[in-house]
Scaffold this motif. Sequence first.
Motif, PDB file in Angstrom:
ATOM      1  N   THR A  24       2.200  82.925 -71.750  1.00  0.00           N
ATOM      2  CA  THR A  24       2.374  82.035 -70.598  1.00  0.00           C
ATOM      3  C   THR A  24       1.100  82.011 -69.758  1.00  0.00           C
ATOM      4  O   THR A  24       0.316  82.967 -69.755  1.00  0.00           O
ATOM      5  N   ARG A  25       0.917  80.917 -69.029  1.00  0.00           N
ATOM      6  CA  ARG A  25      -0.222  80.806 -68.106  1.00  0.00           C
ATOM      7  C   ARG A  25      -0.107  81.866 -67.004  1.00  0.00           C
ATOM      8  O   ARG A  25      -1.105  82.438 -66.587  1.00  0.00           O
ATOM      9  N   VAL A  26       1.106  82.136 -66.555  1.00  0.00           N
ATOM     10  CA  VAL A  26       1.321  83.120 -65.488  1.00  0.00           C
ATOM     11  C   VAL A  26       0.793  84.492 -65.912  1.00  0.00           C
ATOM     12  O   VAL A  26       0.145  85.189 -65.120  1.00  0.00           O
ATOM     13  N   GLU A  27       1.061  84.900 -67.146  1.00  0.00           N
ATOM     14  CA  GLU A  27       0.558  86.198 -67.631  1.00  0.00           C
ATOM     15  C   GLU A  27      -0.970  86.204 -67.683  1.00  0.00           C
ATOM     16  O   GLU A  27      -1.598  87.204 -67.315  1.00  0.00           O
ATOM     17  N   ALA A  28      -1.567  85.114 -68.125  1.00  0.00           N
ATOM     18  CA  ALA A  28      -3.031  85.031 -68.161  1.00  0.00           C
ATOM     19  C   ALA A  28      -3.605  85.086 -66.751  1.00  0.00           C
ATOM     20  O   ALA A  28      -4.613  85.758 -66.507  1.00  0.00           O
ATOM     21  N   GLU A  29      -2.964  84.418 -65.799  1.00  0.00           N
ATOM     22  CA  GLU A  29      -3.433  84.438 -64.410  1.00  0.00           C
ATOM     23  C   GLU A  29      -3.345  85.845 -63.815  1.00  0.00           C
ATOM     24  O   GLU A  29      -4.206  86.253 -63.028  1.00  0.00           O
ATOM     25  N   GLN A  30      -2.333  86.599 -64.201  1.00  0.00           N
ATOM     26  CA  GLN A  30      -2.212  87.983 -63.722  1.00  0.00           C
ATOM     27  C   GLN A  30      -3.366  88.840 -64.238  1.00  0.00           C
ATOM     28  O   GLN A  30      -3.911  89.663 -63.512  1.00  0.00           O
ATOM     29  N   VAL A  31      -3.756  88.620 -65.480  1.00  0.00           N
ATOM     30  CA  VAL A  31      -4.887  89.357 -66.045  1.00  0.00           C
ATOM     31  C   VAL A  31      -6.167  88.998 -65.296  1.00  0.00           C
ATOM     32  O   VAL A  31      -6.990  89.874 -65.009  1.00  0.00           O
ATOM     33  N   VAL A  32      -6.349  87.734 -64.950  1.00  0.00           N
ATOM     34  CA  VAL A  32      -7.520  87.324 -64.169  1.00  0.00           C
ATOM     35  C   VAL A  32      -7.535  88.086 -62.845  1.00  0.00           C
ATOM     36  O   VAL A  32      -8.573  88.624 -62.446  1.00  0.00           O
ATOM     37  N   GLN A  33      -6.397  88.166 -62.170  1.00  0.00           N
ATOM     38  CA  GLN A  33      -6.333  88.910 -60.912  1.00  0.00           C
ATOM     39  C   GLN A  33      -6.701  90.373 -61.120  1.00  0.00           C
ATOM     40  O   GLN A  33      -7.437  90.961 -60.328  1.00  0.00           O
ATOM     41  N   ASP A  34      -6.182  90.972 -62.186  1.00  0.00           N
ATOM     42  CA  ASP A  34      -6.456  92.392 -62.470  1.00  0.00           C
ATOM     43  C   ASP A  34      -7.928  92.639 -62.783  1.00  0.00           C
ATOM     44  O   ASP A  34      -8.498  93.637 -62.365  1.00  0.00           O
ATOM     45  N   LEU A  35      -8.551  91.734 -63.541  1.00  0.00           N
ATOM     46  CA  LEU A  35      -9.932  91.938 -63.968  1.00  0.00           C
ATOM     47  C   LEU A  35     -10.969  91.491 -62.940  1.00  0.00           C
ATOM     48  O   LEU A  35     -12.108  91.959 -62.982  1.00  0.00           O
ATOM     49  N   SER A  36     -10.596  90.618 -62.040  1.00  0.00           N
ATOM     50  CA  SER A  36     -11.580  90.020 -61.128  1.00  0.00           C
ATOM     51  C   SER A  36     -12.254  91.027 -60.207  1.00  0.00           C
ATOM     52  O   SER A  36     -13.314  90.738 -59.655  1.00  0.00           O
ATOM     53  N   THR A  37     -11.708  92.219 -60.067  1.00  0.00           N
ATOM     54  CA  THR A  37     -12.340  93.254 -59.239  1.00  0.00           C
ATOM     55  C   THR A  37     -13.108  94.274 -60.076  1.00  0.00           C
ATOM     56  O   THR A  37     -13.749  95.158 -59.520  1.00  0.00           O
ATOM     57  N   LYS A  38     -13.045  94.145 -61.373  1.00  0.00           N
ATOM     58  CA  LYS A  38     -13.726  95.100 -62.265  1.00  0.00           C
ATOM     59  C   LYS A  38     -15.217  94.794 -62.353  1.00  0.00           C
ATOM     60  O   LYS A  38     -15.646  93.654 -62.201  1.00  0.00           O
ATOM     61  N   ARG A  39     -15.990  95.843 -62.644  1.00  0.00           N
ATOM     62  CA  ARG A  39     -17.441  95.729 -62.774  1.00  0.00           C
ATOM     63  C   ARG A  39     -17.801  94.632 -63.777  1.00  0.00           C
ATOM     64  O   ARG A  39     -17.216  94.520 -64.847  1.00  0.00           O
ATOM     65  N   GLY A  40     -18.738  93.822 -63.415  1.00  0.00           N
ATOM     66  CA  GLY A  40     -19.182  92.720 -64.268  1.00  0.00           C
ATOM     67  C   GLY A  40     -18.388  91.456 -63.997  1.00  0.00           C
ATOM     68  O   GLY A  40     -18.952  90.434 -63.649  1.00  0.00           O
ATOM     69  N   PHE A  41     -17.072  91.538 -64.129  1.00  0.00           N
ATOM     70  CA  PHE A  41     -16.246  90.368 -63.854  1.00  0.00           C
ATOM     71  C   PHE A  41     -16.348  89.955 -62.391  1.00  0.00           C
ATOM     72  O   PHE A  41     -16.346  88.766 -62.075  1.00  0.00           O
ATOM     73  N   SER A  42     -16.443  90.938 -61.504  1.00  0.00           N
ATOM     74  CA  SER A  42     -16.507  90.615 -60.074  1.00  0.00           C
ATOM     75  C   SER A  42     -17.805  89.891 -59.701  1.00  0.00           C
ATOM     76  O   SER A  42     -17.858  89.205 -58.683  1.00  0.00           O
ATOM     77  N   ASP A  43     -18.832  90.039 -60.521  1.00  0.00           N
ATOM     78  CA  ASP A  43     -20.089  89.336 -60.278  1.00  0.00           C
ATOM     79  C   ASP A  43     -20.009  87.855 -60.640  1.00  0.00           C
ATOM     80  O   ASP A  43     -20.824  87.052 -60.187  1.00  0.00           O
ATOM     81  N   TYR A  44     -19.051  87.496 -61.472  1.00  0.00           N
ATOM     82  CA  TYR A  44     -18.888  86.110 -61.938  1.00  0.00           C
ATOM     83  C   TYR A  44     -17.403  85.713 -61.864  1.00  0.00           C
ATOM     84  O   TYR A  44     -16.777  85.413 -62.891  1.00  0.00           O
ATOM     85  N   PRO A  45     -16.813  85.687 -60.676  1.00  0.00           N
ATOM     86  CA  PRO A  45     -15.380  85.376 -60.578  1.00  0.00           C
ATOM     87  C   PRO A  45     -15.037  83.962 -61.052  1.00  0.00           C
ATOM     88  O   PRO A  45     -13.908  83.707 -61.483  1.00  0.00           O
ATOM     89  N   GLU A  46     -16.018  83.067 -61.002  1.00  0.00           N
ATOM     90  CA  GLU A  46     -15.773  81.690 -61.446  1.00  0.00           C
ATOM     91  C   GLU A  46     -15.856  81.556 -62.964  1.00  0.00           C
ATOM     92  O   GLU A  46     -15.621  80.474 -63.510  1.00  0.00           O
ATOM     93  N   GLY A  47     -16.178  82.645 -63.660  1.00  0.00           N
ATOM     94  CA  GLY A  47     -16.360  82.599 -65.108  1.00  0.00           C
ATOM     95  C   GLY A  47     -15.081  82.612 -65.915  1.00  0.00           C
ATOM     96  O   GLY A  47     -15.109  82.388 -67.122  1.00  0.00           O
ATOM     97  N   PHE A  48     -13.938  82.861 -65.278  1.00  0.00           N
ATOM     98  CA  PHE A  48     -12.672  82.880 -66.009  1.00  0.00           C
ATOM     99  C   PHE A  48     -12.209  81.464 -66.314  1.00  0.00           C
ATOM    100  O   PHE A  48     -12.351  80.556 -65.497  1.00  0.00           O
ATOM    101  N   ASP A  49     -11.623  81.297 -67.494  1.00  0.00           N
ATOM    102  CA  ASP A  49     -11.046  80.010 -67.867  1.00  0.00           C
ATOM    103  C   ASP A  49      -9.790  80.269 -68.692  1.00  0.00           C
ATOM    104  O   ASP A  49      -9.809  81.079 -69.623  1.00  0.00           O
TER     105      ASP A  49
END
Length: 67
Positions: A24-49
């Motif tokens: 589901t899209r909801v599950e993918a969006e939850q992963v984005v929230q979880d990863l968006s504060t992690k090292r590397g991902f937080s430098d490019y928050p707009e990089g998720f698709d």
Amino acid sequence: MTTVFLLVHESEEDDFKVIGVFPTRVEAEQVVQDLSTKRGFSDYPEGFDIGPYPIGRVHFDTGFGVD
């Protein structure tokens, strides 16, 4: 045909990561929230698709290479 949701992240031009495939899209969006504060991902928050991805279908059928 069933559709899943492909989550990818791109931090620079040639730095493309497939994060996962989710039912589901909801599950993918939850992963984005979880990863968006992690090292590397937080430098490019707009990089998720998140994109819908139909199962049982050829997605690249045009060939590739130099003509």
